[in-house]
Design a protein around this motif. Structure first.
Motif, PDB file in Angstrom:
ATOM      1  N   THR A   2      -6.183  -6.072  -3.727  1.00  0.00           N
ATOM      2  CA  THR A   2      -5.933  -4.717  -4.214  1.00  0.00           C
ATOM      3  C   THR A   2      -6.846  -4.443  -5.409  1.00  0.00           C
ATOM      4  O   THR A   2      -7.345  -5.389  -6.052  1.00  0.00           O
ATOM      5  CB  THR A   2      -4.480  -4.522  -4.671  1.00  0.00           C
TER       6      THR A   2
ATOM      7  N   TYR B 185      -5.989  -3.408  -8.293  1.00  0.00           N
ATOM      8  CA  TYR B 185      -5.364  -3.988  -9.486  1.00  0.00           C
ATOM      9  C   TYR B 185      -5.695  -5.491  -9.571  1.00  0.00           C
ATOM     10  O   TYR B 185      -6.104  -5.982 -10.628  1.00  0.00           O
ATOM     11  CB  TYR B 185      -3.850  -3.775  -9.438  1.00  0.00           C
TER      12      TYR B 185
ATOM     13  N   ASP C 114      -5.199   6.245  -9.290  1.00  0.00           N
ATOM     14  CA  ASP C 114      -4.717   6.775  -8.015  1.00  0.00           C
ATOM     15  C   ASP C 114      -4.897   5.814  -6.850  1.00  0.00           C
ATOM     16  O   ASP C 114      -4.243   5.966  -5.832  1.00  0.00           O
ATOM     17  CB  ASP C 114      -5.418   8.104  -7.703  1.00  0.00           C
TER      18      ASP C 114
ATOM     19  N   GLN D  17      -5.104   2.231  -7.327  1.00  0.00           N
ATOM     20  CA  GLN D  17      -5.010   0.849  -7.800  1.00  0.00           C
ATOM     21  C   GLN D  17      -4.276  -0.064  -6.810  1.00  0.00           C
ATOM     22  O   GLN D  17      -4.397  -1.283  -6.900  1.00  0.00           O
ATOM     23  CB  GLN D  17      -4.359   0.768  -9.165  1.00  0.00           C
ATOM     24  N   MET D  18      -3.501   0.503  -5.890  1.00  0.00           N
ATOM     25  CA  MET D  18      -2.812  -0.334  -4.916  1.00  0.00           C
ATOM     26  C   MET D  18      -3.536  -0.397  -3.571  1.00  0.00           C
ATOM     27  O   MET D  18      -3.042  -0.988  -2.627  1.00  0.00           O
ATOM     28  CB  MET D  18      -1.384   0.189  -4.686  1.00  0.00           C
TER      29      MET D  18
ATOM     30  N   PHE E 171      -6.603  -1.574  -1.010  1.00  0.00           N
ATOM     31  CA  PHE E 171      -7.432  -2.770  -0.866  1.00  0.00           C
ATOM     32  C   PHE E 171      -8.910  -2.409  -1.025  1.00  0.00           C
ATOM     33  O   PHE E 171      -9.315  -1.296  -0.683  1.00  0.00           O
ATOM     34  CB  PHE E 171      -7.202  -3.426   0.497  1.00  0.00           C
TER      35      PHE E 171
END
Lengths: 260, 361
Positions: free
Chosen positions: A90, A92, A126, A128-129, A131
């Protein structure tokens, strides 16, 4: 101030870099320019210890980064490669990877706070989750820069960061890099082919030619004569709204058939 | 930051927290599935012991008869499947990371075949196997597990060194690396066949059974050796999980993140080779578990090795245990060879990855 002293690198009999010395101030962007094969990418790989130098030193905060442990060096220098692999991590987690030099067993609260701050700063909230392999080229490049910033380096090395981006993303990316350099007092070395982008966003200009530094200095060193000497191409330097721009004149040296 | 901004930030953080919680729940579900599969595997068989009796026996309240069946026959087999499955799942996961090759596994790179050759040399040529004429299946018991382990490791290490050399110095493609694995497998299988040619009938029968893979021959000493080696490797791999995450960005970026790429690569491959060799030395060649487990888990936890490593280990154990239980029950009382069953599971997956395109796997 960051000092590069007498860097040399080569394979067996072939010398790729000779006696490379320059210094840079914090908050400045330095453009590394030159023809293909001049040793630009090799230089930043040497600064980052990806290529082992045969001589020289990289002095940051009175310590030679080429002599400290890799983990310690990664706290001072961050690197953004020319080609970046989009894996199944991801955004993040990819930015959190920038905290790797600081992480002992698992990410601490401070690491997560820094990651959140960097994500916020680069406007990545927007997605960050998402892949990495689901991102566009421009988004991926931003994530890679975010990861480098999460390292909290003193020196940021960018190897052709705009080569895979469209013109809008190229300007956005370099504008962001310039802003980050000023704000965080980071020295940024950018290997770049687009002289106009360099003229617009960089403070110092390092021309490489035949494995050596051909010239190094501020905007005043960016003359048509110097660019012609490096690229063997007639150019003109004009000013547009206070910004210098380079206008190439390839028709002056190309044969009529090649110009078609 | 205004109130909306703070709320937005909290919302995003919560989403990441939920994502991490999801990964933890995947691990918990796997552990629960493994436990259930293990209890079922101990219960399943011709003796008709109920699950309740199994549980009572495991907690020391069973009869002498159930005790001897559970602790003497079933449990060693189940524990072997658990540990070997975990070890193979972990090894496959680490090999795929280090070599940047989604097709990598001890069996596809010829490491298992090299280890099998080394173990065959130890058993037949160096006399590390003791004759036991009670049955063909157990005609040779390993009398000196240390020599067998050492020889298996040497065989596995030869394959590993060649694969590493191709990967590091020749920068071959993932597919070419697998072709090298095919060549090495053929080489070592040829060596094993030659040794069998000069061995006597009983030894040949034993080695043939042994190359099919068999979880039913291990004793507690051998299980302890596999467990110790696998546990030590697991600790090492978990310490390096951030390094494997960094490898996801390529070798140069990993180095710029402070990873000693050469040390992590060589040490990781040596340990993978050791673990795979130990497993092969005691249970024979079990193909594709190390290939399947990480690929199944990538669907759920992505390439985050903090979770992918333990998830691959647990999945490897579930797969091997399920395959072995199936092998015992499908045409009971005949026990189908475990190596054949895992190959039936793994080969289609391998072909699927090739069809899909290695780079996109």
């Amino acid at each position: 101030m960051i000092e590069i002293k007498n860097i040399a690198f080569g394979y067996r009999s072939k010398q790729i870099l000779r006696n490379i010395s320059f210094d840079m101030d914090e908050g400045h962007c330095i453009a590394v320019l030159g023809v293909n094969g001049a040793g630009k990418s090799t230089l930043i790989k040497c600064l980052n210890r990806i290529n082992p130098v045969t001589a020289g030193a990289v002095m940051i905060e009175n310590s030679n980064i080429l002599r400290v442990q890799l983990n310690e060096a990664a706290k001072k220098i961050a690197y953004v490669a020319q080609k970046n692999e989009a894996s199944r991590l991801t955004v993040y987690d990819a930015v959190l990877l920038g905290r790797k030099p600081y992480i002992k067993w698992d990410a601490a609260k401070k690491d997560r706070e820094i990651v959140c701050r960097v994500i916020q700063q680069l406007g990545l909230q927007d997605y960050q989750m998402r892949f990495l392999d689901e991102l566009s080229g421009g988004e991926l490049q931003k994530v890679i820069v975010a990861r480098a910033l999460a390292q909290q380096p003193k020196l940021l090395l960018l190897d052709e960061p705009t080569s895979a981006l469209d013109p809008k993303n190229q300007y956005e990316m370099l504008s962001l890099v310039q802003q980050i350099a000023r704000q965080h007092r980071i020295a940024v070395v950018i290997v770049i082919h687009d002289i106009n982008l360099a003229l617009r966003y960089c403070d110092r200009f390092l021309f490489m030619k035949d494995a050596e530094i051909f010239s190094y200095g501020g905007i005043e060193t960016m003359t048509a004569k110097r660019i012609e000497a490096v690229y063997h191409m007639p150019v003109a330097i004009e000013e547009y709204r206070g910004i210098k721009v380079m206008i190439p004149h390839p028709d002056q040296f190309l044969s009529p058939s090649a110009a078609v | 930051m205004n109130r909306n901004g703070v709320m937005e930030k909290e919302k995003k953080q919560k989403t990441y927290r939920q994502y991490i919680l999801f990964k933890w729940s995947v691990l918990l579900i796997l552990a629960a599935a493994l436990l259930a599969a293990a209890v079922f595997a101990v219960h399943a068989g011709s003796s008709g012991i109920s699950v309740w009796e199994v549980l009572k026996t495991l907690f020391g309240a069973g009869t002498k008869q159930t005790g001897s069946i559970v602790f003497g026959i079933r449990l060693p087999r189940v524990v072997t499947a658990l540990i070997a499955g975990m070890a193979l799942g972990m090894v496959g996961c680490v090999m795929q990371s280090i070599l940047r090759n989604p097709l990598a596994d001890a069996s596809t790179l010829g490491v298992s075949q090299g280890a099998a050759f080394g173990a065959t040399v130890a058993i037949i040529c160096f006399g590390a196997g003791a004759q036991n004429t009670a049955s063909a299946a157990s005609a040779v018991n390993i009398s000196n597990p240390y020599i067998v382990t050492l020889c298996a490791f040497i065989g596995g290490a030869v394959s590993t060194l060649i694969i590493l050399g191709l990967s590091r110095f020749k920068k071959v493609s993932p597919q070419a690396m697998i072709l090298a694995g095919v060549a090495l497998s053929a080489l070592f299988s040829g060596g094993t066949t030659l040794i069998q040619y000069f061995a006597d009938d009983v030894q040949v029968a034993a080695v043939v059974f042994w190359t099919f893979g068999d979880l039913g021959r291990t004793n507690w000493t051998e299980i302890l050796i596999i467990a110790c080696v696998s546990a030590a490797a697991c600790v090492y791999f978990m310490f390096n999980r951030w390094n494997y995450n960094a490898f996801e960005s390529g070798g140069q970026t990993a180095k710029s993140l402070g990873v000693n790429v050469n040390a992590v690569t060589y040490a990781g491959m040596a340990i993978c080779s050791l673990v795979a060799s130990v497993v092969v030395a005691f249970v024979g060649i079990i193909s594709f578990v190390g290939l399947l487990a990480p690929h199944i888990m990538r669907r759920f936890v992505g390439n985050d090795y903090r979770f992918l490593l333990p998830a691959s280990a647990l999945t490897g154990a579930v797969l091997l245990l399920a395959a072995d239980t199936f092998g015992r029950l499908a045409v009971a009382p005949i026990i189908l060879p475990i190596g054949a069953i895992t190959s039936f599971l793994g080969a289609p997956m391998f072909l699927y990855l090739l069809f899909k395109g290695v780079g996109k796997a």
